[in-house]
Design a protein around this motif. Structure first.
Motif, PDB file in Angstrom:
ATOM      1  N   CYS A  43      37.134  -9.932   8.033  1.00 12.29           N
ATOM      2  CA  CYS A  43      36.119  -9.942   6.993  1.00 12.29           C
ATOM      3  C   CYS A  43      36.508 -10.888   5.860  1.00 12.29           C
ATOM      4  CB  CYS A  43      35.897  -8.539   6.435  1.00 12.29           C
ATOM      5  SG  CYS A  43      37.317  -7.859   5.560  1.00 12.29           S
ATOM      6  N   ASN A  65      31.185  -9.874   7.597  1.00 13.37           N
ATOM      7  CA  ASN A  65      31.888  -9.524   8.833  1.00 13.37           C
ATOM      8  C   ASN A  65      32.233 -10.799   9.597  1.00 13.37           C
ATOM      9  OD1 ASN A  65      32.895  -8.296  11.121  1.00 13.37           O
ATOM     10  ND2 ASN A  65      30.876  -7.871  11.984  1.00 13.37           N
ATOM     11  N   LEU A  66      33.519 -11.046   9.794  1.00 15.41           N
ATOM     12  CA  LEU A  66      33.965 -12.217  10.543  1.00 15.41           C
ATOM     13  C   LEU A  66      34.444 -11.849  11.946  1.00 15.41           C
ATOM     14  CD1 LEU A  66      35.994 -14.024   7.742  1.00 15.41           C
ATOM     15  CD2 LEU A  66      33.602 -14.359   8.404  1.00 15.41           C
ATOM     16  N   GLY A  67      34.406 -10.553  12.280  1.00 20.86           N
ATOM     17  CA  GLY A  67      34.840 -10.093  13.601  1.00 20.86           C
ATOM     18  C   GLY A  67      33.652  -9.786  14.480  1.00 20.86           C
ATOM     19  N   ASP A  68      33.894  -8.954  15.487  1.00 20.12           N
ATOM     20  CA  ASP A  68      32.819  -8.527  16.380  1.00 20.12           C
ATOM     21  C   ASP A  68      31.805  -7.697  15.600  1.00 20.12           C
ATOM     22  OD1 ASP A  68      34.190  -9.716  18.448  1.00 20.12           O
ATOM     23  OD2 ASP A  68      35.097  -7.853  19.160  1.00 20.12           O
ATOM     24  N   ALA A  69      30.595  -7.632  16.107  1.00 17.24           N
ATOM     25  CA  ALA A  69      29.545  -6.842  15.466  1.00 17.24           C
ATOM     26  C   ALA A  69      29.982  -5.384  15.359  1.00 17.24           C
ATOM     27  CB  ALA A  69      28.251  -6.945  16.269  1.00 17.24           C
ATOM     28  N   THR A 113      28.266 -10.421  13.722  1.00 16.91           N
ATOM     29  CA  THR A 113      29.274 -11.416  13.371  1.00 16.91           C
ATOM     30  C   THR A 113      28.654 -12.427  12.407  1.00 16.91           C
ATOM     31  OG1 THR A 113      30.313 -11.160  15.521  1.00 16.91           O
ATOM     32  CG2 THR A 113      30.842 -13.159  14.292  1.00 16.91           C
ATOM     33  N   GLY A 114      29.286 -12.633  11.276  1.00 19.65           N
ATOM     34  CA  GLY A 114      28.789 -13.559  10.260  1.00 19.65           C
ATOM     35  C   GLY A 114      27.811 -12.935   9.281  1.00 19.65           C
TER      36      GLY A 114
END
Length: 194
Positions: A43, A65-69, A113-114
């Motif tokens: 994140c 959020n920079l990881g998986d959903a 993600t994102g």
């Protein structure tokens, strides 16, 4: 030449595989199958003090959020100067001493993600109000320090560090397929059952 029993050949292969793994630095722990899959976390947090007054402040926190959903999230941090949350929005906050937990509400729990969401609070403070030094999303520390953004007073924003990857060792060599027994004899073909 006498045929080598199948059981003995398997043991030789297992021993060879074990030696190869040990030589390459791989341990049995790295080969175990993980339990239930969980989303990879990562994140970025933007922490903005929107207003200040003697005895309190308003803060807006943007979580990216920079990881998986994820379908639910929990953001945690610690205050360092005795701040206490008095009013909140877009999350359910609990605070124990300096430690704060902010949990999603029904309408903002899913973060692709994102994707980002904005939460905020009003807090009581006495004097200094330093920004929290780190945040964690679902128990995993967000990369790098918290990202301050300009307050209405125009405080400068420091540049973000760029993460880099460096090799930590030699790559593991490929696992050889044994074609000869340890004595150098060719592996005899497995007899077919009759």
């Amino acid at each position: 030449m006498q045929a080598v029993p199948l059981k003995t050949r398997r043991r030789w292969r297992e021993a060879l595989l074990a030696l190869t793994l040990v030589a390459s630095g791989v341990t049995a722990a790295t080969l175990t199958v993980a339990g239930p899959a969980s989303a990879a976390a990562g994140c970025r947090v933007s922490y903005v003090v929107a207003n200040r007054w003697p005895g309190g402040f308003t803060a807006n926190v943007t979580i990216t959020n920079l990881g998986d959903a994820v379908t639910n999230w929990r953001l945690t941090w610690s205050f360092t100067a005795g701040e206490t949350i008095a009013y909140q929005w877009n999350a359910v906050y609990t605070q124990s001493g300096a430690d704060v937990n902010a949990v999603n509400v029904s309408y903002n729990g899913s973060l692709a993600t994102g994707a980002s969401t904005l939460i905020g609070f009003i807090a009581n403070s006495s004097g200094a109000n330093p920004m929290p030094s780190s945040f964690a999303l679902n128990g995993v520390r967000c990369g790098g320090p918290a990202v301050p953004t300009p307050s209405p007073s125009g405080d400068p924003v420091p540049p973000l560090p760029t993460p880099s990857r460096t090799p930590t060792g030699d790559p593991a060599p490929p696992i050889p397929t044994p074609s000869r027994t340890p004595t150098g004899d060719p592996v005899p073909p497995t007899p077919s059952p009759r």
